[in-house]
Scaffold this motif. Structure first.
Motif, PDB file in Angstrom:
ATOM      1  N   UNK A   1      11.176   3.962  -0.755  1.00 23.34           N
ATOM      2  CA  UNK A   1      10.423   5.017  -0.534  1.00 23.34           C
ATOM      3  C   UNK A   1      11.518   5.093  -2.210  1.00 23.34           C
ATOM      4  N   UNK A   2      10.777   6.074  -3.161  1.00 15.76           N
ATOM      5  CA  UNK A   2      11.708   6.174  -3.899  1.00 15.76           C
ATOM      6  C   UNK A   2      11.438   7.266  -4.773  1.00 15.76           C
TER       7      UNK A   2
ATOM      8  N   UNK B   1       7.220  10.507  -7.237  1.00 13.35           N
ATOM      9  CA  UNK B   1       7.952   9.593  -6.203  1.00 13.35           C
ATOM     10  C   UNK B   1       6.839   9.219  -5.071  1.00 13.35           C
ATOM     11  N   UNK B   2       7.298   7.716  -4.240  1.00 11.55           N
ATOM     12  CA  UNK B   2       6.279   6.957  -3.857  1.00 11.55           C
ATOM     13  C   UNK B   2       6.699   6.994  -2.115  1.00 11.55           C
ATOM     14  N   UNK B   3       5.976   6.577  -1.134  1.00 12.21           N
ATOM     15  CA  UNK B   3       6.092   5.692   0.010  1.00 12.21           C
ATOM     16  C   UNK B   3       5.342   5.248   0.481  1.00 12.21           C
TER      17      UNK B   3
ATOM     18  N   UNK C   1       0.669  -0.765   0.221  1.00 10.85           N
ATOM     19  CA  UNK C   1      -0.074   0.030   0.328  1.00 10.85           C
ATOM     20  C   UNK C   1       1.027   1.086  -0.089  1.00 10.85           C
ATOM     21  N   UNK C   2       0.944   2.387  -0.679  1.00 12.78           N
ATOM     22  CA  UNK C   2       2.190   3.736  -1.158  1.00 12.78           C
ATOM     23  C   UNK C   2       1.071   4.331  -1.116  1.00 12.78           C
ATOM     24  N   UNK C   3       1.402   5.820  -1.140  1.00  7.76           N
ATOM     25  CA  UNK C   3       1.513   7.106  -1.759  1.00  7.76           C
ATOM     26  C   UNK C   3       2.130   7.960  -2.926  1.00  7.76           C
ATOM     27  N   UNK C   4       1.549   7.549  -3.838  1.00  2.00           N
ATOM     28  CA  UNK C   4       2.352   8.172  -5.190  1.00  2.00           C
ATOM     29  C   UNK C   4       2.058   9.285  -5.325  1.00  2.00           C
ATOM     30  N   UNK C   5       3.043  10.184  -5.742  1.00  2.00           N
ATOM     31  CA  UNK C   5       2.721  11.445  -6.033  1.00  2.00           C
ATOM     32  C   UNK C   5       3.894  12.043  -7.411  1.00  2.00           C
TER      33      UNK C   5
END
Length: 513
Positions: free
Chosen positions: A423-424, A407-409, A391-395
């Motif tokens: 974190x990428x 970016x995603x975390x 499960x990630x937050x992507x922006x």
């Protein structure tokens, strides 16, 4: 981090400005008033005591950023981390939905549900299962101007896999009501005059690489001396005056055998021109939560500070160099550090040094996604292979019509890799939407990852993905994206696995130069 963020901060609104501006941008008309949208928003902090399965008592500190979808409902990213006890390094990143009821002129009640993923220090007695965390909450809040606070009854649960961390407790909530001003994504590429910051109100993102050099006596949780650690992360800043700023930063181990270590900190600083306003020296301090990777940070609280150098280039980006000392408040981890960062402008409603910026700018689209990712075969340190769900937050942020930053975390939520986080950040290419069809694109990212028993030496990781996206709504703010790609570790005995991604996003326009 992994950089949970965000959150949340997160850390977790990572983006970047346009690198170039086409002649068609400057010729485009100003957006009509209907392209500008103002929504209520709020920042909430939560303090949640927990009793662990070992009967030890800890507490989680949470932060949520909520944007109103209508008069009653709000939704946004959230973050929780251990801030009391001896479990520093418990982190989760996810999303919160909240319903409010007005009870009086300065009194309201709220029901919230947070769904996130992560975990932390585990054993045979403390298990975070697959990593999924659910946290329903009922709260009563008293308002004082834009501020509000009150009591909250919350149930915290890691329900899947063999997770056994759960408790129902009474805690506290503190919030601040503000606004979220943005432009329609359909206005992207047009010029507009700016009077204030839009979007999340942040001026700059810095992508950073650094090193921790532990002092003598610094130990990990197993009692062995702590080793030198390379880290990667990001810093988000808002400049309030010429040279004064505040922000959020997140980083994770990318080298040195401490995979799984991460930190999320609030930071502020001040610098001064050295013969030129573009070459500056000053100081910064930061405090927040950190742990994992077998690093002994005690209850999780960290502090750090030291001198800084900054060069604001004529082209927009900045170079930051900072160093200093850091340490945990109750653990044995103490270290010196150095960090080099490349800063890129975000929203430019304010000038480079915090002053009002009334010059016209170009609208660029930024999107926040909630992402479910399935990794087919992940190798663990004990030799087994299993599928893992993230499960990630992507922006994302458009840099030009066809280039964007991403970016995603996130963390493991399904399977048996609870406490694995990542974190990428990177770049992508995208085409124009097909007539009555999807937009397609591809991206590549690198960063830090670790924890949960996943075999990833040092913590460095990369991900590539090809995707298709459908855009909905009157102003195309809702985005549904599906993608396929490859995830791999980058150090030691590398591993790779195919991934499938399904993401639901909310898009908005912010101002670039």
């Amino acid at each position: 981090m992994p950089f949970p963020l965000l959150p949340l901060l997160a850390l977790l609104c990572l983006a970047a400005p346009a690198l170039a501006q086409s002649t068609t941008d400057s010729a485009a008309p100003l957006p009509r008033p209907g392209f500008l949208q103002a929504q209520p928003a709020a920042i909430e902090l939560n303090w949640t005591p927990l009793k662990m399965p070992t009967q030890e008592r800890i507490a989680l500190l949470g932060a949520n950023y909520l944007v109103a979808m209508n008069e009653d409902w709000g939704i946004g990213p959230g973050f929780y981390g251990a801030a009391k006890g001896n479990f520093g390094g418990i982190f989760t990143v996810g999303f919160t939905a909240q319903r409010r009821w007005r009870l009086g002129p300065d009194l309201h009640a709220a029901a919230s549900l947070y769904a996130g993923a992560g975990g932390g220090l585990s054993s045979d007695k403390v298990r975070f299962g697959g990593g999924l965390m659910l946290r329903p909450e009922l709260s009563l809040r008293r308002e004082l101007g834009n501020w509000y606070g009150g009591l909250a009854l919350a149930h915290t649960d890691f329900p899947n896999g063999r997770g056994n961390v759960r408790d129902t407790t009474l805690g506290f909530v503190l919030g601040y009501s503000d606004g979220f001003v943005s432009y329609a994504p359909t206005a992207s590429g047009r010029r507009v005059e700016t009077l204030r910051r839009s979007g999340m109100g942040l001026d700059e993102i810095s992508l950073s690489a650094g090193v921790y050099s532990p002092r003598s006596g610094a130990k990990n949780r197993s009692g062995a001396p702590a080793k030198r650690m390379g880290k990667a992360g990001a810093v988000l800043r808002q400049y309030v005056t010429e040279g004064a700023w505040w922000g959020l930063e997140a980083a994770g181990a990318a080298q040195g055998g401490a995979d799984g270590y991460m930190e999320v900190l609030a930071t502020l600083g001040q610098d001064y021109g050295l013969g030129s306003k573009n070459f500056r020296a000053g100081w910064h301090v930061a405090t927040g939560l950190g742990g994992g990777g077998d690093i002994d940070t005690g209850n999780g609280w960290l502090v750090k500070g030291g001198p800084t150098l900054r060069w604001k280039t004529p082209w927009g980006p900045s170079l930051h160099l900072d160093a200093g000392v850091m340490g945990s408040l109750t653990g044995s981890f103490k270290s010196t550090y150095a960090r080099l960062s490349l800063g890129m402008p975000l929203d430019q409603g304010a000038g480079s040094f915090g002053q009002p910026n009334e010059a016209p700018g170009v609208l660029r689209t930024q999107t926040v996604y909630a992402s479910l990712q399935h990794l087919n075969k992940v190798k663990f340190k004990d030799g087994r292979q299993e599928s893992v769900g993230h499960l990630a937050m992507v922006m994302t942020r458009d840099l030009s019509e066809h280039v964007y930053g991403v970016a995603q975390a996130g963390s493991a939520a399904f399977g048996s890799a609870g406490a694995y986080s990542f974190g990428l950040f990177g770049l992508g290419l995208q085409a124009k939407p097909w007539a009555r069809g999807p937009r397609v694109g591809a991206e590549v990212m690198v960063g830090a990852a670790g924890g949960g028993g996943v075999a990833i030496t040092g913590g460095a990781a990369a991900q590539t993905e090809a995707w298709a996206q459908w855009e909905f709504g009157q102003q195309e703010r809702i985005r549904l994206r599906t993608g396929v790609g490859q995830w791999r570790s980058l150090r030691g005995q590398t591993q790779s696995t195919p991934l499938i991604n399904v993401s639901l996003g909310y898009a908005f326009g912010t101002v670039s130069r």
